[in-house]
Design a protein around this motif. Sequence first.
Motif, PDB file in Angstrom:
ATOM      1  N   GLY A 198     -26.829  63.742 -24.498  1.00  0.00           N
ATOM      2  CA  GLY A 198     -27.011  63.378 -23.084  1.00  0.00           C
ATOM      3  C   GLY A 198     -27.343  61.908 -22.877  1.00  0.00           C
ATOM      4  O   GLY A 198     -27.936  61.542 -21.861  1.00  0.00           O
ATOM      5  N   MET A 199     -26.964  61.048 -23.849  1.00  0.00           N
ATOM      6  CA  MET A 199     -27.363  59.633 -23.730  1.00  0.00           C
ATOM      7  C   MET A 199     -26.174  58.672 -23.701  1.00  0.00           C
ATOM      8  O   MET A 199     -26.353  57.469 -23.923  1.00  0.00           O
ATOM      9  CB  MET A 199     -28.311  59.271 -24.877  1.00  0.00           C
ATOM     10  N   ALA A 200     -24.977  59.192 -23.433  1.00  0.00           N
ATOM     11  CA  ALA A 200     -23.787  58.325 -23.511  1.00  0.00           C
ATOM     12  C   ALA A 200     -23.890  57.134 -22.554  1.00  0.00           C
ATOM     13  O   ALA A 200     -23.565  55.999 -22.925  1.00  0.00           O
ATOM     14  CB  ALA A 200     -22.533  59.137 -23.223  1.00  0.00           C
ATOM     15  N   VAL A 201     -24.338  57.378 -21.327  1.00  0.00           N
ATOM     16  CA  VAL A 201     -24.417  56.284 -20.359  1.00  0.00           C
ATOM     17  C   VAL A 201     -25.536  55.318 -20.756  1.00  0.00           C
ATOM     18  O   VAL A 201     -25.347  54.094 -20.789  1.00  0.00           O
ATOM     19  CB  VAL A 201     -24.627  56.834 -18.924  1.00  0.00           C
ATOM     20  N   ALA A 202     -26.699  55.861 -21.112  1.00  0.00           N
ATOM     21  CA  ALA A 202     -27.839  55.003 -21.504  1.00  0.00           C
ATOM     22  C   ALA A 202     -27.474  54.175 -22.737  1.00  0.00           C
ATOM     23  O   ALA A 202     -27.783  52.976 -22.805  1.00  0.00           O
ATOM     24  CB  ALA A 202     -29.056  55.874 -21.776  1.00  0.00           C
ATOM     25  N   ASN A 203     -26.811  54.804 -23.714  1.00  0.00           N
ATOM     26  CA  ASN A 203     -26.438  54.066 -24.926  1.00  0.00           C
ATOM     27  C   ASN A 203     -25.416  52.966 -24.608  1.00  0.00           C
ATOM     28  O   ASN A 203     -25.483  51.865 -25.164  1.00  0.00           O
ATOM     29  CB  ASN A 203     -25.868  55.022 -25.976  1.00  0.00           C
ATOM     30  N   SER A 204     -24.476  53.267 -23.720  1.00  0.00           N
ATOM     31  CA  SER A 204     -23.455  52.265 -23.370  1.00  0.00           C
ATOM     32  C   SER A 204     -24.112  51.066 -22.686  1.00  0.00           C
ATOM     33  O   SER A 204     -23.777  49.905 -22.964  1.00  0.00           O
ATOM     34  CB  SER A 204     -22.391  52.864 -22.439  1.00  0.00           C
ATOM     35  N   LEU A 205     -25.061  51.364 -21.791  1.00  0.00           N
ATOM     36  CA  LEU A 205     -25.722  50.258 -21.082  1.00  0.00           C
ATOM     37  C   LEU A 205     -26.618  49.450 -22.019  1.00  0.00           C
ATOM     38  O   LEU A 205     -26.733  48.227 -21.881  1.00  0.00           O
ATOM     39  CB  LEU A 205     -26.517  50.809 -19.889  1.00  0.00           C
ATOM     40  N   ALA A 206     -27.210  50.118 -23.014  1.00  0.00           N
ATOM     41  CA  ALA A 206     -28.012  49.389 -24.010  1.00  0.00           C
ATOM     42  C   ALA A 206     -27.096  48.465 -24.816  1.00  0.00           C
ATOM     43  O   ALA A 206     -27.474  47.329 -25.138  1.00  0.00           O
ATOM     44  CB  ALA A 206     -28.719  50.375 -24.926  1.00  0.00           C
ATOM     45  N   ALA A 207     -25.892  48.944 -25.125  1.00  0.00           N
ATOM     46  CA  ALA A 207     -24.930  48.121 -25.873  1.00  0.00           C
ATOM     47  C   ALA A 207     -24.544  46.882 -25.063  1.00  0.00           C
ATOM     48  O   ALA A 207     -24.369  45.792 -25.616  1.00  0.00           O
ATOM     49  CB  ALA A 207     -23.692  48.951 -26.206  1.00  0.00           C
ATOM     50  N   VAL A 208     -24.457  47.044 -23.744  1.00  0.00           N
ATOM     51  CA  VAL A 208     -24.130  45.897 -22.888  1.00  0.00           C
ATOM     52  C   VAL A 208     -25.240  44.849 -22.994  1.00  0.00           C
ATOM     53  O   VAL A 208     -24.979  43.654 -23.141  1.00  0.00           O
ATOM     54  CB  VAL A 208     -23.923  46.357 -21.421  1.00  0.00           C
ATOM     55  N   ARG A 209     -26.470  45.320 -22.982  1.00  0.00           N
ATOM     56  CA  ARG A 209     -27.597  44.384 -23.148  1.00  0.00           C
ATOM     57  C   ARG A 209     -27.547  43.721 -24.520  1.00  0.00           C
ATOM     58  O   ARG A 209     -27.996  42.599 -24.697  1.00  0.00           O
ATOM     59  CB  ARG A 209     -28.934  45.115 -22.979  1.00  0.00           C
ATOM     60  N   GLY A 210     -26.978  44.431 -25.498  1.00  0.00           N
ATOM     61  CA  GLY A 210     -26.873  43.875 -26.850  1.00  0.00           C
ATOM     62  C   GLY A 210     -25.655  42.999 -27.064  1.00  0.00           C
ATOM     63  O   GLY A 210     -25.487  42.436 -28.137  1.00  0.00           O
ATOM     64  N   GLY A 211     -24.762  42.925 -26.081  1.00  0.00           N
ATOM     65  CA  GLY A 211     -23.611  42.018 -26.229  1.00  0.00           C
ATOM     66  C   GLY A 211     -22.244  42.637 -25.964  1.00  0.00           C
ATOM     67  O   GLY A 211     -21.226  41.933 -26.009  1.00  0.00           O
ATOM     68  N   ALA A 212     -22.168  43.945 -25.699  1.00  0.00           N
ATOM     69  CA  ALA A 212     -20.861  44.546 -25.395  1.00  0.00           C
ATOM     70  C   ALA A 212     -20.382  44.053 -24.027  1.00  0.00           C
ATOM     71  O   ALA A 212     -21.190  43.918 -23.101  1.00  0.00           O
ATOM     72  CB  ALA A 212     -20.978  46.068 -25.380  1.00  0.00           C
ATOM     73  N   ARG A 213     -19.089  43.794 -23.919  1.00  0.00           N
ATOM     74  CA  ARG A 213     -18.534  43.383 -22.631  1.00  0.00           C
ATOM     75  C   ARG A 213     -17.366  44.267 -22.206  1.00  0.00           C
ATOM     76  O   ARG A 213     -16.618  43.927 -21.302  1.00  0.00           O
ATOM     77  CB  ARG A 213     -18.093  41.907 -22.681  1.00  0.00           C
ATOM     78  N   GLN A 214     -17.220  45.383 -22.893  1.00  0.00           N
ATOM     79  CA  GLN A 214     -16.261  46.404 -22.466  1.00  0.00           C
ATOM     80  C   GLN A 214     -16.926  47.759 -22.670  1.00  0.00           C
ATOM     81  O   GLN A 214     -17.525  48.013 -23.712  1.00  0.00           O
ATOM     82  CB  GLN A 214     -14.979  46.330 -23.301  1.00  0.00           C
ATOM     83  N   ILE A 215     -16.817  48.620 -21.653  1.00  0.00           N
ATOM     84  CA  ILE A 215     -17.325  49.988 -21.801  1.00  0.00           C
ATOM     85  C   ILE A 215     -16.144  50.944 -21.753  1.00  0.00           C
ATOM     86  O   ILE A 215     -15.302  50.856 -20.846  1.00  0.00           O
ATOM     87  CB  ILE A 215     -18.325  50.353 -20.675  1.00  0.00           C
ATOM     88  N   GLU A 216     -16.098  51.861 -22.727  1.00  0.00           N
ATOM     89  CA  GLU A 216     -15.067  52.901 -22.708  1.00  0.00           C
ATOM     90  C   GLU A 216     -15.679  54.155 -22.096  1.00  0.00           C
ATOM     91  O   GLU A 216     -16.773  54.581 -22.491  1.00  0.00           O
ATOM     92  CB  GLU A 216     -14.553  53.165 -24.127  1.00  0.00           C
ATOM     93  N   CYS A 217     -14.981  54.722 -21.134  1.00  0.00           N
ATOM     94  CA  CYS A 217     -15.576  55.808 -20.367  1.00  0.00           C
ATOM     95  C   CYS A 217     -14.485  56.691 -19.762  1.00  0.00           C
ATOM     96  O   CYS A 217     -13.300  56.353 -19.835  1.00  0.00           O
ATOM     97  CB  CYS A 217     -16.457  55.222 -19.266  1.00  0.00           C
ATOM     98  N   THR A 218     -14.911  57.806 -19.185  1.00  0.00           N
ATOM     99  CA  THR A 218     -13.943  58.704 -18.546  1.00  0.00           C
ATOM    100  C   THR A 218     -14.461  59.123 -17.172  1.00  0.00           C
ATOM    101  O   THR A 218     -15.675  59.145 -16.933  1.00  0.00           O
ATOM    102  CB  THR A 218     -13.732  59.999 -19.372  1.00  0.00           C
ATOM    103  N   ILE A 219     -13.531  59.490 -16.314  1.00  0.00           N
ATOM    104  CA  ILE A 219     -13.911  60.002 -14.993  1.00  0.00           C
ATOM    105  C   ILE A 219     -14.611  61.360 -15.185  1.00  0.00           C
ATOM    106  O   ILE A 219     -14.148  62.197 -15.971  1.00  0.00           O
ATOM    107  CB  ILE A 219     -12.653  60.174 -14.107  1.00  0.00           C
ATOM    108  N   ASN A 220     -15.705  61.540 -14.486  1.00  0.00           N
ATOM    109  CA  ASN A 220     -16.542  62.747 -14.550  1.00  0.00           C
ATOM    110  C   ASN A 220     -17.141  62.955 -15.940  1.00  0.00           C
ATOM    111  O   ASN A 220     -17.681  64.022 -16.239  1.00  0.00           O
ATOM    112  CB  ASN A 220     -15.773  64.019 -14.142  1.00  0.00           C
ATOM    113  N   GLY A 221     -16.994  61.958 -16.827  1.00  0.00           N
ATOM    114  CA  GLY A 221     -17.549  62.076 -18.178  1.00  0.00           C
ATOM    115  C   GLY A 221     -16.870  63.127 -19.028  1.00  0.00           C
ATOM    116  O   GLY A 221     -17.451  63.610 -20.005  1.00  0.00           O
ATOM    117  N   ILE A 222     -15.612  63.489 -18.693  1.00  0.00           N
ATOM    118  CA  ILE A 222     -14.970  64.538 -19.495  1.00  0.00           C
ATOM    119  C   ILE A 222     -14.608  63.986 -20.876  1.00  0.00           C
ATOM    120  O   ILE A 222     -14.406  62.780 -21.042  1.00  0.00           O
ATOM    121  CB  ILE A 222     -13.717  65.140 -18.802  1.00  0.00           C
TER     122      ILE A 222
END
Length: 517
Positions: A213-237
């Motif tokens: 249940g941490m996909a969004v939180a982990n992705s946003l933490a990665a952005v703070r760490g230097g990621a500039r692209q997020i891979e994601c899906t509509i409705n989180g499917i």
Amino acid sequence: MTTISASEQLLIFDTTLRDGEQAPGCSMSLDEKLRVATSLARMGVDIIEAGFPAASPGDYEAVKQVAQQVKGSTICGLARSHAPDIERAWDALQYAEKSRIHVFLATSAIHREYKLNMAKDEILRRVHDGVTLARSLCVDVEFSPEDASRTEHDFLADVVKVAADAGATTINVPDTVGYTVPSEFFDLFAFLREQIADRDDIVLSVHCHDDLGMAVANSLAAVRGGARQIECTINGIGERAGNCSLEEVVMAVKTRPDIYPLFTYIDSTQLYPVSRLVAKATGMHVPRNKAIVGENAFAHEAGIHQHGMLQNAQTYEIMKPQDVGISRSNLVLGKHSGRHAFRKRVEDLGFRVSDQETERAFNDFKILADKKKEIFDADIEALVLRRKVTQSGPWSLTRLSTSSASGQASTAHVVITHDSGHEVEAGGRGDGPVAAAFSAVEKALGVDVVLRNFDVRNVSMGEDAQGDVAISLEYEQQEYHGSGLHTDIIEASVRALLQALNRVPGVAAVKPKSVTA
Ligand code: KIV
Ligand code: ZN
């Protein structure tokens, strides 16, 4: 710590059509994929991963058609790190205005030993060869070390450097099994950014699964760490518990510029209509309490909240429903409402529909208005999506009758017509009218399926509300989904079953006999 500059863009990479569609029961037809891809491009998604061309002829065709028809976004195709996959991906992608080949290879110890049976040096060689080949075909190449979050950090750094030297333009770091936590992922990104500090032309990307249940939180933490692209899906499917949800990360960045001072090109007012389009195309209902796009996301029930809301909406709302494309209206249409009012409401709900689709949906609206006094937004949305997304034919329901009495088995009789005009009919018995009707349909079409999921929801309010039925079934080890809409839930169920069966290759060719109970 990596600093974020306000002028920086956060790229949105959508993988609904690849990782999302990979989830059991979420498969989409070619037409549905094209509609979803067109909506993603219109919404401002930077990169659309349209499929995995080497996986199947259907996937290849979908990537090729999306590449040929969808403009504005970069179209991406996935490939394992070996030549036939990469060449196949390029074959499909070469038609796009802008294309990207996404090469991946697992790097963690458990994958090296049990899945690939490869030593570290062979992995490094394959990464080098795969990325080099992809770069010889396409200027835009992404590399993903699968299961990166469970890979030894020193080896992951070696892999990243090899991919960078071979010409990868984006390096994506997947948390394939949803194992990491925000603080750990932040550190990993800061570490990797450091390893390729001299290569600020390379975009670091994040790809998270939601097992804890941490996909969004982990992705946003990665952005703070230097990621500039997020891979994601509509409705989180996506696979298992799903992927990072696009609507959630986009709105987190938009709502908290103090923490994430980055911009995206996403038109957030498209989030709700696109969410509903994907839900309909995949047969995966959006949970009512889903953040951003769930039915309850902006509903306030407690009296104390409602009181606050009336004084100032910001007391309990951190986003406006209109910002995500939810239009609130008390307008109720009925049988005297005309074409113009109907079309206006459809547009206010955020849907772009052709004249032909509007006309068909308007005809359905008139039929519904004869059965149902008040037509709410949710009814209109359901009618439009049915016309816009759902696959129709070759089989459709012509007649259904059922009979039930408490304490007795129910019976049903169906007449089903093929596009060619061929008609079949059969009777069935079962424990309840839905089971009896399903048994009749299976007999009529000469198929034997296992029902895996059956989900009924009311659309809008009242005793005369329409039922929206979503089912998934298994047939010859494959899962298929379908949905059906009707004020009679048994008829909605049969429509959902027929829609799922219409997706089964070969059902169109079945020459069933008529059977009566
Ligand atoms: O989850 C994963 O590791 C993937 C890769 C192919 C990017 O989907
Ligand atoms: Zn994935």
